[in-house]
Design an enzyme around this catalytic site. Sequence first.
Site, PDB file in Angstrom:
ATOM      1  CD  GLU A 266       9.482  56.593  67.052  1.00  0.00           C
ATOM      2  OE1 GLU A 266      10.269  55.648  67.132  1.00  0.00           O
ATOM      3  OE2 GLU A 266       9.513  57.413  66.123  1.00  0.00           O
TER       4      GLU A 266
ATOM      5  N   GLY B 293       7.555  50.635  66.024  1.00  0.00           N
ATOM      6  CA  GLY B 293       6.364  50.695  66.862  1.00  0.00           C
ATOM      7  C   GLY B 293       5.812  52.105  66.942  1.00  0.00           C
TER       8      GLY B 293
ATOM      9  CB  SER C  69       9.826  52.988  70.102  1.00  0.00           C
ATOM     10  OG  SER C  69      11.192  53.009  69.896  1.00  0.00           O
ATOM     11  N   GLY C  70      10.937  50.180  71.719  1.00  0.00           N
ATOM     12  CA  GLY C  70      11.598  49.719  72.929  1.00  0.00           C
ATOM     13  C   GLY C  70      10.883  48.599  73.657  1.00  0.00           C
TER      14      GLY C  70
ATOM     15  CB  SER D 107      15.260  52.952  68.247  1.00  0.00           C
ATOM     16  OG  SER D 107      14.003  53.083  67.661  1.00  0.00           O
ATOM     17  CB  SER D 108      14.250  49.116  64.035  1.00  0.00           C
ATOM     18  OG  SER D 108      14.351  48.120  65.017  1.00  0.00           O
TER      19      SER D 108
ATOM     20  CB  THR E  99      14.602  44.534  67.215  1.00  0.00           C
ATOM     21  OG1 THR E  99      13.908  45.590  66.549  1.00  0.00           O
ATOM     22  CG2 THR E  99      15.792  44.140  66.416  1.00  0.00           C
TER      23      THR E  99
ATOM     24  CG  ASN F  88      15.259  50.460  71.645  1.00  0.00           C
ATOM     25  OD1 ASN F  88      16.345  50.142  72.120  1.00  0.00           O
ATOM     26  ND2 ASN F  88      14.518  49.647  70.916  1.00  0.00           N
TER      27      ASN F  88
HETATM   28  N1  LIG Z   1      13.504  39.248  75.763  1.00  0.00           N
HETATM   29  C1  LIG Z   1      14.339  40.178  76.220  1.00  0.00           C
HETATM   30  N2  LIG Z   1      15.224  39.873  77.200  1.00  0.00           N
HETATM   31  C2  LIG Z   1      16.068  40.810  77.669  1.00  0.00           C
HETATM   32  N3  LIG Z   1      16.109  42.092  77.246  1.00  0.00           N
HETATM   33  C3  LIG Z   1      15.250  42.466  76.284  1.00  0.00           C
HETATM   34  C4  LIG Z   1      14.325  41.540  75.709  1.00  0.00           C
HETATM   35  N4  LIG Z   1      13.608  42.191  74.797  1.00  0.00           N
HETATM   36  C5  LIG Z   1      14.060  43.469  74.783  1.00  0.00           C
HETATM   37  N5  LIG Z   1      15.052  43.644  75.667  1.00  0.00           N
HETATM   38  C6  LIG Z   1      15.805  44.903  75.947  1.00  0.00           C
HETATM   39  O1  LIG Z   1      15.072  46.011  75.434  1.00  0.00           O
HETATM   40  C7  LIG Z   1      15.806  46.722  74.460  1.00  0.00           C
HETATM   41  C8  LIG Z   1      14.898  47.201  73.351  1.00  0.00           C
HETATM   42  O2  LIG Z   1      14.394  46.118  72.619  1.00  0.00           O
HETATM   43  P1  LIG Z   1      14.134  46.158  71.050  1.00  0.00           P
HETATM   44  O3  LIG Z   1      13.798  44.797  70.641  1.00  0.00           O
HETATM   45  O4  LIG Z   1      15.240  46.835  70.354  1.00  0.00           O
HETATM   46  O5  LIG Z   1      12.835  47.096  70.996  1.00  0.00           O
HETATM   47  P2  LIG Z   1      11.951  47.488  69.736  1.00  0.00           P
HETATM   48  O6  LIG Z   1      12.502  46.776  68.551  1.00  0.00           O
HETATM   49  O7  LIG Z   1      10.584  47.050  70.105  1.00  0.00           O
HETATM   50  O8  LIG Z   1      12.029  48.968  69.638  1.00  0.00           O
HETATM   51  C9  LIG Z   1      16.868  45.749  73.989  1.00  0.00           C
HETATM   52  O9  LIG Z   1      17.993  46.430  73.541  1.00  0.00           O
HETATM   53  C10 LIG Z   1      17.126  44.933  75.241  1.00  0.00           C
HETATM   54  O10 LIG Z   1      18.017  45.636  76.084  1.00  0.00           O
HETATM   55 MG   LIG Z   2      13.282  47.546  66.847  1.00  0.00          MG
END
Ligand SMILES: Nc1ncnc2c1ncn2[C@@H]1O[C@H](COP(=O)(O)OP(=O)(O)O)[C@@H](O)[C@H]1O
Ligand SMILES: [Mg+2]
Length: 1017
Positions: A394, A392, A116-117, A169-170, A121, A166
């Site tokens: 968790e 992810g 997660s995070g 977080s989805s 996404t 996060n």
């Molecule tokens: N490629 C990226 N560039 C900049 N910031 C990112 C990037 N990927 C993730 N982040 C930061 O990390 C946070 C969490 O990412 P997210 O994709 O929501 O995580 P996950 O879906 O894996 O839980 C985002 O809100 C953003 O702030």
């Molecule tokens: Mg996500």
Amino acid sequence: GGGGTEGFLDMEGALTARDRVGIQDFVLLDETTEAAFLSNLKKRFSKDLIYTYIGTLLVSVNPYKELDIYSQKQMDLYMGVNFFELPPHIYALADNAYHTMLTEFNNHFILISGESGAGKTEASKKILQYYAVSCPSTTLLNTVRDKMLMSNPVLEAFGNAKTLKNDNSSRFGKYMDIQFDSQGDAVGGHVLNYLLEKSRVVHQNHGERNFHIFYQLVEGGEDDLLHQLGLERDCQHYNYLTQGECAIVSSINDKNDWKTVKNALQVIDIDEINTNHLFGIVASVLHLGNIQFAADSKGQPKEKLAQCYFSLQLLGVDAHSLQEGLTYRKIEAKKDQVLSPFTIDHAIYARDALAKAIYGHTFTWLVNRINESMENKDSSRKTVIGLLDIYGFEVFYVNSFEQFCINYCNEKLQQLFIQLTLKAEQEEYEAEDIEWEPVQFFNNKIICDLVEEKHRGIISILDEECLRPGDATDLTFLERLEDKMGNHPHFVTHKLADKMTRKTLERGDFRLLHYAGEVTYCVVGFLDKNNDLLYRNIKDLMCQSKNAIVKECFFTMDLDSRRRPETVATQFKSSLLKLTEILMAKEAWYIRCLKSNESKQSGHFDEALIRHQVKYLGLMEHLRVRRAGFAYRRKYEVFLKRYKPLCPATWPHWRGLPADGVEVLVQHLGYLPNEYKMGRTKIFIRHPRTLYATEDAYERCKHELGNYSPSIIFFFTSSATKIETCWRGVQARKERERRAWAVKVIKQFIKGYMTRGQAKTTDNSEYLAFVRQNYLNRLKENLPKTVLDKTTWLSPPPVLVETSEILRKLHYRLMVRKYVRGITPQKKAEFQLKLITSSIFKGKKDSYPQSVAQPFIDTRISEQDINMRVLQMIRNEHIKYSVPIIKYHRNGFKPSPRQLILTQTAAYVIEEVKIKQRVLYTSLKGISVSNLTDNMIVFHITCEDPKQKGDLVMQCDHLFEFLTKLSVIANKQNVIKVVQGSIKIEIQAGKESAVDFSTGPEPMVYKAKNGHLMVVS
Ligand SMILES: Nc1ncnc2c1ncn2[C@@H]1O[C@H](COP(=O)(O)OP(=O)(O)O)[C@@H](O)[C@H]1O
Ligand SMILES: [Mg+2]
């Protein structure tokens, strides 16, 4: 072409950029150790290079800051370019999947995983954007594309939330197919959603929020709308929004997001009526959360109607029926229906169940609507690229049913990944006619089986408990698990654990050893969440709702109401099985997202955290598989084109088959037979060092001969000795650099030592870092081992005084915690008694300090040692405690041994078979002891009748234990007095004497000349 005149694009970026920014493809690492892997990742991360390959797998490290690498220009750059020609990028992977799909006309999927995070996404959005921008399109298709893009903010508003890991977080799993026609136009899409975390609607942990949409509506909704929905613009007003105590956070702009979502709803074709229904539902959930129940005169719940008003109206149901639904249960007994009232807890449970059901169904409804709007009805053949962005792995402080499902899902995907990568690699070897060499890796199938096996897995056992008639509870479920899983190497509970592990487990916990690490699950709520039951009458009521969405949702659900619905875990298991089938039929691409640190900080590379992820994501294993036999493989054409200047026979042109040219070339370079293999279309090179030597020779020639014409290059390169010289030169230079580096480091160390006492400067900063590390390492080895040890603590160097103090406190607290967790209930009860002892005697009686360490026990005389006749006589009273005493006769103070028995109501003085005295607690008006170290006790007894016996004087070796127990049993804490000098006693009604206390060389008890009892201690 050839030589240095040709552009950057012609070269293999992975090799040229090797020294500047680490290696772009881990396959080319010198050694496949974890340390080398991490150091390469770190080197690149420090230069904002977040992407690195392992062959065709993309590793991505979350930078937690906006990078300027997602512009239109970058997209154009990567479009249609060969995978290895440009630095690693998510666009390269997206583009490569796309072009493979077009040329091979088959289906693909991109699996994005990570905890997660970690950035899953975000990665999936980047890919979607890339396709939206770079695929050919027409105006008609533009709307499909917009819908695909705009489905995201809607699904995120309803399905994402802020968690501790996060801010976005989805809380549901998502698989999205993007459909392309044979020209490569994106023509349609379809979303599958997995297990929304509904429990969040009614409960959030500290620091977490409910789903975004609630806050967006309250913060951003127009005044009119809020008025219509009966909402106030204040999140604090709603119980369902405030449990996490962080309704408003600076990193989230609910107001802006509200606008985006409203706009997106239009794009995905949700009309005004449905939009109103949708917000009505969101608002009704908030109102439901505020409904409270008060007990009526019979102690049964009665809903306070005022709060209920709006939810009724918004849900379009009849007031009386809803009230009844939330406070009564309908039981169908044969033909009759009986209404049975709820307790208040039950009513709250019913209310929450309704809120969750409404929200969950609405989410599914939304996904269906999105699918309808993205659907392509044209039946011509299409190929798809699937994007899998699923929750992810968790681990929270407390993990429940939801984490169990999420982590099981990750376990399944890891299994798929293992199967597919091994398969792909083996297939390539087969296709190229090269012998396969097996690799060692951890296969997590054993854990998947533990969870999902029919009849034996955790899910089956959970279902059995859910369906079993009788009083199944979360704890009986745990017991069943213990029975069935007893010695499974990946399963442990408090009962099954060894002594050490047990201290880290609560009684209601079970722990799974996932491939990604240990997770402790708390069983509380498992049965309820798995059943996910909604009471029948509420369900019926919702089917009559005037809100079309609610009605539709509950109506479809109701169709097969006669059959018991499948449990949540089983539904989830079968949906994962279907997903696996969908994915297995496609070609796989992988993105592995890594979280750089836990605090969402940019530029911070937490090495321990990343090492852990690298480990459990199996990246090292993947790398090993990729390099099992051969680290590097390239098509003959590509290889020959690059290195042909290194051999006179292939320069400037090779006229025969590329494979033969490569053979001549590597013979000339002196490759040994076991260092490479010739496949059907590719050369396979076993060790990177062979390739590096070749590449270094190539670079050096190019560099030294830079601007000469090809014919001169030919002249030099045709000489084999020249190549050898270059090669040696390169080696020697490397050695020289290493030595220079060593000298520099040593000098710096000495300087640092000499200036260690001064403030931090560039001279001593590394030295101080060394001192710190050294201290921490030694500290780790020399920590105090028990709570009582307050002296062991390594004294810190001056720079670490404060840190050391913080660490000491932390460590102490940790030990206390461990100690407390290790305490048994019996021990705890004893401590509570000791606490009472201390409140009575501490600082008052001299023998108290020595008594502290002596354990209290249940009784000092077991029942077998009490005479049968006595037991007969007091058989109606429960014996609580017995102790031997010495009783002093009132007249003359003659000592005689007796048993003293405490029951609920009285203290008995026993001599063999006789009850000598019975002291009712009600007539025990006081108890006195001295402040010295003697064991004398006096019971002051109310006696009006001169025939009655007077005060009781005795000596007891277990004075503290005895009096503490007595004080608890008889509730006499306040009548125990610690007295100095002398205690007055009443021998009979009206006849007084005393016990005098003093100290002396030897303890004695005797009758003094003044007739008092003299006690010397
Ligand atoms: N490629 C990226 N560039 C900049 N910031 C990112 C990037 N990927 C993730 N982040 C930061 O990390 C946070 C969490 O990412 P997210 O994709 O929501 O995580 P996950 O879906 O894996 O839980 C985002 O809100 C953003 O702030
Ligand atoms: Mg996500």
